[in-house]
Design a protein around this motif. Structure first.
Motif, PDB file in Angstrom:
ATOM      1  N   ASP A   1      84.315  54.834  11.985  1.00 10.93           N
ATOM      2  CA  ASP A   1      84.012  53.439  12.329  1.00 10.93           C
ATOM      3  C   ASP A   1      84.834  52.446  11.519  1.00 10.93           C
ATOM      4  OD1 ASP A   1      82.790  53.452   9.833  1.00 10.93           O
ATOM      5  OD2 ASP A   1      80.882  52.616  10.534  1.00 10.93           O
TER       6      ASP A   1
ATOM      7  N   SER B   1      86.996  52.582  16.783  1.00 11.45           N
ATOM      8  CA  SER B   1      85.980  53.431  17.399  1.00 11.45           C
ATOM      9  C   SER B   1      85.538  52.908  18.760  1.00 11.45           C
ATOM     10  CB  SER B   1      84.767  53.570  16.475  1.00 11.45           C
ATOM     11  OG  SER B   1      84.208  52.303  16.164  1.00 11.45           O
ATOM     12  N   GLU B   2      85.748  51.624  19.030  1.00 12.17           N
ATOM     13  CA  GLU B   2      85.430  51.108  20.367  1.00 12.17           C
ATOM     14  C   GLU B   2      86.242  51.815  21.443  1.00 12.17           C
ATOM     15  OE1 GLU B   2      86.047  49.273  17.734  1.00 12.17           O
ATOM     16  OE2 GLU B   2      84.129  48.243  17.398  1.00 12.17           O
TER      17      GLU B   2
ATOM     18  N   SER C   1      87.095  54.974  21.333  1.00 11.43           N
ATOM     19  CA  SER C   1      86.428  56.254  21.555  1.00 11.43           C
ATOM     20  C   SER C   1      85.168  56.066  22.399  1.00 11.43           C
ATOM     21  CB  SER C   1      86.073  56.898  20.213  1.00 11.43           C
ATOM     22  OG  SER C   1      87.241  57.346  19.557  1.00 11.43           O
ATOM     23  N   ARG C   2      84.445  54.985  22.160  1.00 13.55           N
ATOM     24  CA  ARG C   2      83.260  54.719  22.977  1.00 13.55           C
ATOM     25  C   ARG C   2      83.645  54.516  24.447  1.00 13.55           C
ATOM     26  NH1 ARG C   2      78.861  53.992  19.789  1.00 13.55           N
ATOM     27  NH2 ARG C   2      79.227  53.376  17.620  1.00 13.55           N
ATOM     28  N   SER C   3      84.777  53.873  24.676  1.00 13.50           N
ATOM     29  CA  SER C   3      85.225  53.681  26.062  1.00 13.50           C
ATOM     30  C   SER C   3      85.538  55.010  26.726  1.00 13.50           C
ATOM     31  CB  SER C   3      86.467  52.779  26.079  1.00 13.50           C
ATOM     32  OG  SER C   3      86.161  51.481  25.616  1.00 13.50           O
TER      33      SER C   3
ATOM     34  N   GLU D   1      82.229  56.708  27.556  1.00 14.81           N
ATOM     35  CA  GLU D   1      81.574  56.088  28.717  1.00 14.81           C
ATOM     36  C   GLU D   1      82.164  56.583  30.020  1.00 14.81           C
ATOM     37  OE1 GLU D   1      81.931  51.938  28.063  1.00 14.81           O
ATOM     38  OE2 GLU D   1      80.453  51.901  26.421  1.00 14.81           O
TER      39      GLU D   1
ATOM     40  N   LEU E   1      79.646  61.950  21.797  1.00 15.76           N
ATOM     41  CA  LEU E   1      80.340  60.937  21.003  1.00 15.76           C
ATOM     42  C   LEU E   1      79.800  60.970  19.581  1.00 15.76           C
ATOM     43  CD1 LEU E   1      82.170  58.403  20.662  1.00 15.76           C
ATOM     44  CD2 LEU E   1      80.191  57.041  21.387  1.00 15.76           C
TER      45      LEU E   1
ATOM     46  N   VAL F   1      80.422  59.098  15.873  1.00 19.35           N
ATOM     47  CA  VAL F   1      81.064  58.036  15.103  1.00 19.35           C
ATOM     48  C   VAL F   1      80.688  58.244  13.628  1.00 19.35           C
ATOM     49  CG1 VAL F   1      81.297  55.560  14.730  1.00 19.35           C
ATOM     50  CG2 VAL F   1      80.993  56.454  17.056  1.00 19.35           C
TER      51      VAL F   1
ATOM     52  N   ASP G   1      75.099  60.237  21.752  1.00 21.22           N
ATOM     53  CA  ASP G   1      75.808  59.270  20.915  1.00 21.22           C
ATOM     54  C   ASP G   1      75.310  59.436  19.492  1.00 21.22           C
ATOM     55  OD1 ASP G   1      76.966  58.420  23.185  1.00 21.22           O
ATOM     56  OD2 ASP G   1      76.036  56.443  23.239  1.00 21.22           O
TER      57      ASP G   1
END
Length: 426
Positions: free
Chosen positions: A341, A348-349, A351-353, A356, A363, A365, A419
């Motif tokens: 993070d 990390s955003e 990776s979140r995309s 999703e 996922l 983090v 998550d």
């Protein structure tokens, strides 16, 4: 002013100097700052310079080079040939047949079986920009003997040859790296199920491979892992700089790197002269927390071994990288997306995309971790990878040793993606 603030100011000052001055005596600092920021390991300048002499720091670096075992693991060497004739170096480590347990009942990919024997699962590791296969040192040590593994150096990195297309003036592209991965698979793992693991640029390589070879993915890929990577929109990443500094860096970096790429000897001398600045830059952009000095020096050594002309060739490819739709090819497969993070290079955003887009993917983090999370928190990364490999082996009915299962973290409860916020101390 904090060390972070000093680092930010230093980069902005370098950018302004590069724009305003053509004097080559600045080339070393520009190469260390802008080149390394682009490469994936930037900024943090002050550190111990006020209290420790340059000679002492040089001796400390040499001592760390001699004492650290990092990057010393080797496998059976081999070479694949890319479409442009570039030699791609890889190493294979075989699983120890004495520790494999019985295969589980088949679920998918039953056609992998040959004469009643299930081919082994092969995990293939693709490294990031300005690194090499040794960046997976800790995962390699943890998984040795437990699974068949292939580690390779991307073109113009590590022990692989200088890209022939690039030597002839052609651009480096992520799509080309995807085709390079196919050449390595054909040479080192021509049959059996695969798990593809990529960090940073290596993750982009896997995405490009999936985009160009969806039939191979459908036939052979049993799982994937993306570590600190992105499927696109990298042009908007600020690298932890204020908006003005980020805009200046994005505007200046391609042109400055192109120029520096024509002055390799001069820039490399400048890098050596600014070794302390270089070390601080790497620490800030590679790690989000304090790490063993030997590990920090190991990362520094890998990055500084990448010539500035290679840095320059690959940099434009990242702003052009857009592979979100290619992720659909991997949908439904066991997957892991892991990021720190505090990653300033592929936040990390991103990776979140990715997660999703792939709802069955786990996922993870990691709090306080930076871009080189596999070096910063090696046990955590290794255990999550082991869990993925065990799941992929079970799905493809490949034998897997009990040691791998014991290394793996428990699978998440319930269906769908988990998550997780992983403990940095794991």
């Amino acid at each position: 002013m904090t060390e972070s603030g000093k680092a930010t100011g230093a980069i902005e000052a370098v950018a302004e100097a590069a724009a305003a001055s053509g004097r080559w005596q600045r080339a070393g600092i520009v190469g260390a700052a802008i080149g390394v920021v682009a490469a994936g390991a930037a900024a943090g300048v002050a550190l111990e310079r006020a209290t420790v002499g340059r000679g002492m720091r040089k001796r400390a670096r040499l001592a760390l080079d001699l004492a650290g075992p990092y990057g010393s693991l080797r496998g059976m060497p081999g070479r694949a040939v890319a479409e442009d004739g570039t030699e791609l170096y890889y190493e294979v480590e075989e699983a120890d047949p004495a520790v494999a347990d019985a295969a589980v009942p088949p679920r998918r990919w039953q056609f992998f079986r040959r004469g009643g024997q299930a081919p082994p699962l092969t995990v293939v590791f693709s490294h990031g920009y300005c690194l090499n296969q040794d960046s997976w040192h800790f995962q390699r040590a943890a998984l040795r003997g437990a699974i068949r593994a292939v580690y390779w150096d991307q073109r113009s990195h590590g022990r692989s040859g200088r890209g022939n297309d690039q030597a002839d003036g052609g651009p480096a592209t992520i799509d080309q790296l995807g085709r390079d991965l196919k050449a390595v698979l054909d040479a080192a793992a021509p049959e059996g199920p695969l798990v593809l693991v990529g960090h940073s640029m290596g993750g982009m390589t896997v995405m490009a491979f999936a985009d160009q070879f969806p039939e191979t993915v459908a036939e052979r890929v049993a799982g994937f892992a993306f570590v600190g990577t992105s499927s696109g929109k990298l042009a908007s990443v600020t690298l932890g700089l204020p908006a003005a500094g980020a805009r200046a860096l994005r505007a200046l970096a391609p042109g400055v790197l192109r120029i520096l790429g024509t002055q390799v000897d001069l820039v490399e001398r400048g890098r050596r002269a600014t070794a302390d600045l270089f070390a601080g830059i790497i620490k800030r952009y590679s790690f989000g927390s304090d790490v063993d000095p030997g590990v920090a020096r190991f990362a520094e050594r890998m990055i500084e071994s990448t010539p500035i002309d290679v840095v320059a060739e690959f940099y434009p490819a990242f702003t052009e990288h857009e592979k979100s739709e290619a992720l659909d090819v991997l949908d439904g497969l066991p997957g892991l997306v892991l990021a720190g993070d505090k990653d300033l290079l592929t936040p990390s955003e991103h990776s979140r995309s990715i997660a999703e887009r792939l709802p069955d993917t786990e996922l993870v983090v990691v709090p306080g971790a930076g871009h080189l999370v596999m070096l910063e928190h090696p046990e955590l990364v290794s255990t999550h990878l082991a869990a993925l490999l065990a799941e992929a082996a079970d799905a493809s009915r490949a034998p897997v040793p009990q040691a791998l299962r014991e290394l793996a973290v428990p699978p998440p409860a319930g269906p769908g993606r988990a998550d997780r916020v992983a403990s940095g101390g794991a």
